[in-house]
Design a protein around this motif. Structure first.
Motif, mmCIF file in Angstrom:
data_model
loop_
_atom_site.group_PDB
_atom_site.id
_atom_site.type_symbol
_atom_site.label_atom_id
_atom_site.label_comp_id
_atom_site.label_asym_id
_atom_site.label_seq_id
_atom_site.Cartn_x
_atom_site.Cartn_y
_atom_site.Cartn_z
ATOM 1 N N HIS A 133 -6.075 2.227 -6.841
ATOM 2 C CA HIS A 133 -5.610 0.843 -6.824
ATOM 3 C C HIS A 133 -4.573 0.599 -8.028
ATOM 4 O O HIS A 133 -5.450 1.012 -9.310
ATOM 5 C CB HIS A 133 -6.670 -0.630 -6.354
ATOM 6 C CG HIS A 133 -7.618 -0.479 -7.743
ATOM 7 N ND1 HIS A 133 -6.764 -1.033 -8.732
ATOM 8 C CD2 HIS A 133 -8.600 -0.303 -8.546
ATOM 9 C CE1 HIS A 133 -8.187 -0.881 -9.710
ATOM 10 N NE2 HIS A 133 -9.164 -0.785 -9.349
ATOM 11 N N ASN B 133 0.767 -0.920 -0.263
ATOM 12 C CA ASN B 133 -0.368 0.000 -0.288
ATOM 13 C C ASN B 133 0.269 1.271 -0.162
ATOM 14 O O ASN B 133 2.020 0.930 0.305
ATOM 15 C CB ASN B 133 -0.953 -0.057 1.292
ATOM 16 C CG ASN B 133 -1.971 -0.947 1.299
ATOM 17 O OD1 ASN B 133 -2.997 -1.637 0.419
ATOM 18 N ND2 ASN B 133 -1.418 -1.972 2.527
ATOM 19 N N THR C 176 -3.374 1.472 -3.382
ATOM 20 C CA THR C 176 -3.426 0.053 -2.737
ATOM 21 C C THR C 176 -3.431 -1.334 -3.746
ATOM 22 O O THR C 176 -2.759 -0.713 -4.800
ATOM 23 C CB THR C 176 -4.909 -0.478 -1.886
ATOM 24 O OG1 THR C 176 -4.951 -1.734 -1.357
ATOM 25 C CG2 THR C 176 -6.135 -0.700 -2.791
ATOM 26 N N LEU D 180 -5.266 0.886 5.339
ATOM 27 C CA LEU D 180 -4.196 2.076 4.966
ATOM 28 C C LEU D 180 -5.563 3.397 5.498
ATOM 29 O O LEU D 180 -4.964 4.301 6.102
ATOM 30 C CB LEU D 180 -4.837 2.393 3.279
ATOM 31 C CG LEU D 180 -3.735 2.167 2.294
ATOM 32 C CD1 LEU D 180 -3.924 2.259 1.443
ATOM 33 C CD2 LEU D 180 -2.870 3.576 2.164
ATOM 34 N N ASP E 89 -13.786 0.087 -3.833
ATOM 35 C CA ASP E 89 -13.554 0.450 -1.909
ATOM 36 C C ASP E 89 -13.536 1.754 -0.982
ATOM 37 O O ASP E 89 -13.278 2.123 -0.111
ATOM 38 C CB ASP E 89 -11.531 0.880 -1.892
ATOM 39 C CG ASP E 89 -10.786 -0.535 -2.012
ATOM 40 O OD1 ASP E 89 -11.227 -1.614 -1.983
ATOM 41 O OD2 ASP E 89 -9.540 -0.536 -1.929
ATOM 42 N N GLY F 246 -5.507 -4.562 2.100
ATOM 43 C CA GLY F 246 -5.378 -2.923 1.037
ATOM 44 C C GLY F 246 -5.985 -1.973 1.740
ATOM 45 O O GLY F 246 -5.064 -1.285 3.208
ATOM 46 N N THR F 247 -6.823 -1.883 1.471
ATOM 47 C CA THR F 247 -7.414 0.228 2.044
ATOM 48 C C THR F 247 -8.067 -0.007 3.657
ATOM 49 O O THR F 247 -7.601 1.347 4.087
ATOM 50 C CB THR F 247 -8.965 0.166 1.168
ATOM 51 O OG1 THR F 247 -8.438 0.288 -0.600
ATOM 52 C CG2 THR F 247 -9.293 2.056 1.631
#
Length: 380
Positions: A81, A64, A138, A152, A334, A148-149
């Motif tokens: 992404h 990320n 991501t 983050l 996301d 991923g997100t």
């Protein structure tokens, strides 16, 4: 792959940066070279870039990137992404060998969504910094999104970073660039059902326990459900039986197991865990010992029309002369995670070729999208 000479200067060229990102193969979950390319483009623009890897197999590891420019004032975030779906066989040219033919740039990720990321970087280079601008990028949107997100967002919370607004650069345009903005998405849950019986000879059913009729009766009841009629912003929720498996090749054997998979796309009148519980209750009435496992991939969300959607709509109208439709159609993104921390909308390139062979973006659309993103930054 190293970025071309024009990338990494004060004004990145959107086409060359898109080509460099496409050329860095990044099938989900992505990490490594593609993030190198983006970091090298962002650092000269004054962004502080932080990269980190999360997770283990099977859902990871995932890389990320969080990039921040400025401090204080209005915080505008761009999310996206760098991972892509597998290319598949049959491309005219290499899926990760970007090629311009005519007025189109071909390559996996051209519209979903490396082109939009390149456009935002190019836009940020054109607009004098003010307030706080961030990129939330991501390597796992096309996959499970476990590392991923959501990770983050956790990292941003640790840094005390909460955006005032967030724009996700998913390919939302349908017929022409700028015709659609997504202000919400339906939720998604998948439920796996397994009914266990007892194998036996078809001539002696009293010595066996056939799971198929019980599963079929449960599925019939589930299929008859009408969850809701939709509302002002969402279409009706729908339940779909997407797989049914027994795996019995014999003609004289009662099987020991029958399984099914259900997918539910639901609006903001429903909640994922409640839907799983409702399905499980039906299954257990017909097959008390059944195995039922559900997973919520995202809850429905809606950003009510307001300051953010108006900001993006006005920028589109100013740059493209197009009146954008506000919509909640399509699959998940996301934005379902980011909507928990701030108002979020999605706007990006045409979605006609995403996930397809010979995915392509019009060169003119890359330039035009850069102009819209720049206009948004000017108006904040």
């Amino acid at each position: 792959m190293s970025p071309p000479a024009s990338v990494g200067g004060s004004v990145p060229d959107v086409v060359e940066l898109t080509k460099a990102l496409i050329g860095a193969e990044s099938v989900t979950p992505a990490r490594g070279t593609v993030f190198d390319v983006l970091e090298r483009a962002l650092t000269p623009l004054g962004f502080r870039v932080e990269r980190f890897v999360e997770g283990e197999a099977p859902d990871g590891p995932v890389e990320n990137l969080l990039a921040v420019r400025g401090d204080g004032g209005t915080h505008f975030a761009f999310a996206g992404h760098l991972d892509v779906v597998p290319p598949g066989e049959g491309w005219t040219s290499g899926a990760f060998a970007p090629e311009i033919r005519g007025e189109l740039l071909y390559g996996r990720g051209a519209v979903d969504m490396k082109g939009a990321i390149a456009a935002f970087v190019a836009a940020a280079a054109k607009v004098p910094p003010r307030g706080t601008t961030s990129l939330i990028i991501t390597g796992d949107e096309e996959g499970p999104a476990t590392y991923g997100t959501p990770k983050l967002i956790e990292r941003m919370a640790e840094r005390g970073l909460t955006p005032d607004f967030c724009l996700v650069g998913e390919p939302t345009s349908a017929q022409r660039l700028g015709d659609m903005i997504k202000i919400g998405r339906r939720g998604s849950t998948v439920i796996d059902i397994a009914v266990i019986g007892r194998q036996g000879h078809v001539a002696y059913p009293h010595l066996a326990d056939n799971p198929v009729p019980r599963l079929v009766r449960a599925l019939a009841e589930i299929d008859a459900i009408e969850l809701d009629a939709g509302n002002a912003w969402f279409q009706p929720s729908n339940i779909e039986i997407i797989d049914l498996a027994v795996g019995n090749r014999a003609t004289n054997v009662i099987p020991a197991r029958a399984a099914a998979r259900i997918s539910i796309r639901f609006n903001d009148a429903q909640r994922g865990p409640d839907l799983i519980a409702r399905v499980e209750a039906i299954v257990r009435r017909h097959a008390p010992e059944a195995e039922v496992q559900g997973r919520v991939y995202g809850e429905a969300f809606l950003t009510q029309p307001g300051a953010l959607s108006q900001l993006v709509s006005d920028a589109i109208q100013s740059q493209l002369g197009v009146t954008a439709e506000l919509s909640t159609t399509g699959g998940t993104s996301d934005a379902r995670f980011l909507s928990r921390i701030c108002p979020v909308v999605e706007f990006g390139l045409l979605n006609a070729t995403m996930h397809k062979l010979d995915e392509a973006v019009a060169l003119a659309d890359l330039e035009a999208l850069t102009g819209v993103y720049a206009e948004i930054l000017r108006r904040i």
